[in-house]
Design an enzyme around this catalytic site. Structure first.
Site, PDB file in Angstrom:
ATOM      1  N   ASP A  99      37.018  98.397  56.053  1.00 34.20           N
ATOM      2  CA  ASP A  99      37.640  99.328  55.093  1.00 34.20           C
ATOM      3  C   ASP A  99      39.210  99.272  55.203  1.00 34.20           C
ATOM      4  OD1 ASP A  99      37.556 100.775  57.350  1.00 34.20           O
ATOM      5  OD2 ASP A  99      36.562 102.243  56.608  1.00 34.20           O
ATOM      6  N   ASP A 102      44.160 100.241  60.465  1.00 36.78           N
ATOM      7  CA  ASP A 102      44.987 101.426  60.993  1.00 36.78           C
ATOM      8  C   ASP A 102      45.759 101.255  62.468  1.00 36.78           C
ATOM      9  OD1 ASP A 102      46.274 103.861  61.547  1.00 36.78           O
ATOM     10  OD2 ASP A 102      44.594 105.030  61.122  1.00 36.78           O
ATOM     11  N   GLY A 104      44.564  99.035  64.538  1.00 37.58           N
ATOM     12  CA  GLY A 104      44.232  97.889  64.592  1.00 37.58           C
ATOM     13  C   GLY A 104      42.961  97.366  65.705  1.00 37.58           C
ATOM     14  N   LEU A 107      39.257  96.216  64.534  1.00 37.72           N
ATOM     15  CA  LEU A 107      39.155  94.703  64.260  1.00 37.72           C
ATOM     16  C   LEU A 107      39.498  93.925  65.445  1.00 37.72           C
ATOM     17  CD1 LEU A 107      40.844  93.846  60.475  1.00 37.72           C
ATOM     18  CD2 LEU A 107      38.119  94.171  61.576  1.00 37.72           C
ATOM     19  N   ARG A 164      32.785 109.197  50.219  1.00 34.64           N
ATOM     20  CA  ARG A 164      32.788 107.989  50.566  1.00 34.64           C
ATOM     21  C   ARG A 164      32.325 107.258  49.179  1.00 34.64           C
ATOM     22  NH1 ARG A 164      32.694 106.070  55.624  1.00 34.64           N
ATOM     23  NH2 ARG A 164      31.397 107.788  57.106  1.00 34.64           N
TER      24      ARG A 164
END
Ligand code: XMP
Length: 177
Positions: A99, A102, A104, A107, A164
């Site tokens: 999504d 931020d 990192g 990921l 959400r």
């Protein structure tokens, strides 16, 4: 608009238009006709569902349940894999979808794990990238929108488990936090 939302940052129709363009970019880049999508629960659920339906190829769709926020507004900095089973990615071409980028860390951690498990090609795609210095460097090939360093909800993103389902990305009112 939801009563707890101060303002809409990215409207529903803007998201739709951008995903059409992004899907074409991804199709051009993922040369293989069959690849695997792995999206991160729960935040990327809504984005991945819309994006995957615009990729007219034989996709395999998997999810990973990863937690970094404990439902609030600050990342804990520790990325936990919550699944007991991991998709079989050895030798596969994978598009990893999240999504928001931020710090990192999410990921970065998931990419390392997928590389360790022997993916043949890894590409990453996020709906949002916060324009800020990352705690760790991570390459992301496809970004739908770059935003400022502010906390956002909607279109998959939550605050304490809520919002959400909003079809747009927005900023919460101060008194709703
Ligand atoms: P990192 O810091 O690991 O962050 O790049 C990725 C994860 O942190 C969550 N996150 C947010 N969630 N609004 C949210 O609802 C935000 O503004 C936000 N920033 C980061 C999210 O789960 C993401 O996958």
């Amino acid at each position: 608009m939801n009563e707890n939302i101060e303002r809409c940052l990215i409207a529903e129709n803007e998201i739709k238009r951008r995903i059409d363009v992004l899907a074409n970019e991804i199709l051009e880049e993922m040369k293989e006709k069959e690849f695997m999508v792995i999206f991160l629960l729960k935040g990327a659920l809504v984005f991945a569902a819309d994006l995957c339906r615009r990729l007219p190829v034989a996709l395999e769709i998997e999810s990973l349940n990863v937690s970094s926020y404990k439902g609030g507004m600050e990342s804990s900095g520790v990325i936990e894999f919550l699944d007991t089973r991991f998709p079989d990615v050895k030798g596969r071409s994978v598009l990893l979808i999240d999504d928001i980028l931020d710090t990192g860390r999410t990921l970065h951690t998931v990419s390392n794990k997928l590389n360790e498990m022997g993916v043949s090609q890894l590409r990453r795609c996020v709906l949002l990238s916060k324009d800020k210095k990352r705690d760790v460097d991570v390459g992301v090939e496809h970004v739908a929108f770059t935003i400022g360093d502010e906390f956002v909800v909607g279109y998959g993103l939550d605050y304490k488990g809520k919002y959400r389902n909003l079809p747009y990305v927005g900023i919460l009112k101060k008194d709703s936090i």
